[in-house]
Design a protein around this motif. Structure first.
Motif, mmCIF file in Angstrom:
data_model
loop_
_atom_site.group_PDB
_atom_site.id
_atom_site.type_symbol
_atom_site.label_atom_id
_atom_site.label_comp_id
_atom_site.label_asym_id
_atom_site.label_seq_id
_atom_site.Cartn_x
_atom_site.Cartn_y
_atom_site.Cartn_z
ATOM 1 N N ARG A 21 102.341 6.681 46.144
ATOM 2 C CA ARG A 21 101.998 5.524 45.486
ATOM 3 C C ARG A 21 102.627 5.815 43.995
ATOM 4 O O ARG A 21 102.318 6.793 43.299
ATOM 5 C CB ARG A 21 100.552 5.391 45.446
ATOM 6 N N GLU A 22 103.120 4.629 43.604
ATOM 7 C CA GLU A 22 103.869 4.919 42.133
ATOM 8 C C GLU A 22 102.988 4.632 40.993
ATOM 9 O O GLU A 22 102.986 5.053 39.868
ATOM 10 C CB GLU A 22 105.062 4.138 41.946
ATOM 11 N N THR A 23 102.150 3.829 41.162
ATOM 12 C CA THR A 23 101.131 3.069 40.210
ATOM 13 C C THR A 23 99.893 3.375 40.577
ATOM 14 O O THR A 23 99.309 3.090 41.584
ATOM 15 C CB THR A 23 101.706 1.764 39.957
ATOM 16 N N GLU A 24 99.043 3.594 39.440
ATOM 17 C CA GLU A 24 97.623 3.560 39.588
ATOM 18 C C GLU A 24 96.887 3.231 38.401
ATOM 19 O O GLU A 24 97.343 3.048 37.305
ATOM 20 C CB GLU A 24 97.249 5.415 39.446
ATOM 21 N N LEU A 298 95.841 -7.164 39.519
ATOM 22 C CA LEU A 298 95.952 -6.048 38.361
ATOM 23 C C LEU A 298 96.819 -4.788 38.699
ATOM 24 O O LEU A 298 97.538 -4.557 37.604
ATOM 25 C CB LEU A 298 94.346 -5.388 38.548
ATOM 26 N N ILE A 299 97.407 -4.389 39.799
ATOM 27 C CA ILE A 299 98.122 -3.565 39.871
ATOM 28 C C ILE A 299 99.592 -4.010 39.659
ATOM 29 O O ILE A 299 100.671 -3.351 39.022
ATOM 30 C CB ILE A 299 98.448 -2.909 41.289
ATOM 31 N N SER A 300 99.822 -5.218 39.787
ATOM 32 C CA SER A 300 101.283 -5.774 39.345
ATOM 33 C C SER A 300 101.149 -5.851 37.915
ATOM 34 O O SER A 300 102.349 -5.659 37.260
ATOM 35 C CB SER A 300 101.391 -7.092 39.868
ATOM 36 N N ALA A 304 104.242 -3.593 35.924
ATOM 37 C CA ALA A 304 105.133 -4.339 35.032
ATOM 38 C C ALA A 304 105.477 -3.744 33.660
ATOM 39 O O ALA A 304 106.499 -3.620 33.128
ATOM 40 C CB ALA A 304 104.863 -5.631 34.952
ATOM 41 N N GLY A 305 104.230 -2.823 33.470
ATOM 42 C CA GLY A 305 104.433 -1.923 32.308
ATOM 43 C C GLY A 305 103.091 -1.970 31.274
ATOM 44 O O GLY A 305 103.326 -1.503 30.197
#
Ligand code: PBG
Length: 322
Positions: A21-24, A298-300, A304-305
């Motif tokens: 998983r890339e984003t937390e 929220l994860i999107s 996005a940054g």
């Protein structure tokens, strides 16, 4: 190439999926917004924002302790004043409802970061974010008022101030006012790229701040513009902003992304009232799964940054994760 390449190999089970998983999104990256009004014992649900309330200071402080205990490190305050007038004078009163709330929060939950929305629209009788001259918003006199409001928040004990008015030159003016009064340690989270958005609808009901005439398009940004976002952000950075915010979030993920790429300041994104209420409404109708849509939205924003997210879902997300 297929058949050697099979991306599904890494999606076979939840352990593998979590490994790659890339984003937390951590609870510690969230800011929870509060609406505060005069009185005591008040906790009234906002009709267009189910699960969000208008609080009086006593009930807010109790609730904020719970928020902090859930792992949410920061709150942002919006005030509903006793009286509104042409010049929004309650906005900078040392006895204003926000100033009193800040002091009470710092006394009772000192580790909780208190951020304040610095603006005039909740305090002016005409509902615009500045002072009027011949029915037009007067930029430069408004900037002086905003600096005064920010200083009154700092004096009351705010940790960060967040100007949301979109006047030109306000970050520099606020920085100077804070520094001259020995508040050089107080950070500015600038609503640097704030669009003239229809997603603010429910908030304007909650804070009773819809403009009495016209709209906010002479100060907030045109949703069609991206390069202008870079201009706004770079001016605010040069004037001394510590954190740059994009608002709203989900319809502006490209803006969040480009600010993350182009600037070395932390980027915040505000998932605004309309974004929240749309999810709530569809969930109430049974059309979507509220928790999953919340987590996905929220994860999107994070992917996005955005480093930081302001969201009315903060507590529900914390409950889901915690
Ligand atoms: C005040 C302010 C607004 C919001 C945050 N600060 C309203 C507006 O600009 O009209 C909107 C927040 C939300 O919709 O959740 N200027």
């Amino acid at each position: 190439m297929f058949p050697e390449e099979r991306p599904r190999r890494l999606r076979q089970n939840s352990s593998l999926r979590s490994l790659v998983r890339e984003t937390e999104l951590q609870i510690s990256h969230l800011i929870y917004p509060y609406f505060v009004m005069p009185g005591s014992g008040i906790k009234t649900e906002i009709e267009a924002m189910p699960g969000c309330y208008r609080f009086s200071i006593d009930t807010l402080v109790e609730d904020a302790r719970e928020t902090f205990d859930m792992g949410i490190p920061a709150v942002i305050l919006f005030g509903l004043p006793e009286k509104k007038d042409e010049r929004g004078s309650e906005a900078w009163s040392p006895k204003g409802v926000v100033q009193k709330t800040i002091a009470e929060l710092k006394r009772t939950v000192p580790e909780l970061l208190v951020i304040t929305d610095v603006c005039m629209c909740e305090y002016t009788s005409h509902g615009h974010c500045g002072l009027l001259k011949k029915n037009k918003i007067d930029n430069d006199s408004t900037v002086e008022m905003l600096a005064k409001i920010a200083l009154s928040h700092a004096r009351a004990g705010a940790d960060l101030v967040a100007p949301s008015d979109m006047m030109d030159g306000r970050i520099g003016a606020i920085r100077e006012e804070l520094d001259e009064n020995s508040f050089e340690h107080i950070a500015i989270m600038s609503y640097a790229v704030k669009y003239s958005s229809s997603f603010y609808g429910p908030f304007r009901e909650a804070a009773d701040c819809a403009p009495g005439f016209g709209d906010r398009s002479s100060y907030q940004m045109d949703p069609a513009n991206k390069r202008e976002a870079l201009k706004e952000a770079s001016l605010d950075m040069q004037e001394g902003a510590d954190i740059l915010m994009v608002k709203p979030a989900m319809a502006y993920l490209d803006i969040i992304h480009i600010l993350n790429q182009e600037f070395y300041l932390p980027i915040a994104a505000y998932q605004v009232s309309g974004e929240y209420s749309m999810i709530k409404a569809a969930a109430q109708k049974g059309w979507i799964d509220e928790k999953r849509v919340m987590a996905e939205s929220l994860i999107s924003i994070k992917r996005a940054g955005a480093d930081i997210i302001l969201t009315y879902f903060a507590k529900e997300y914390a409950r889901l994760k915690g």
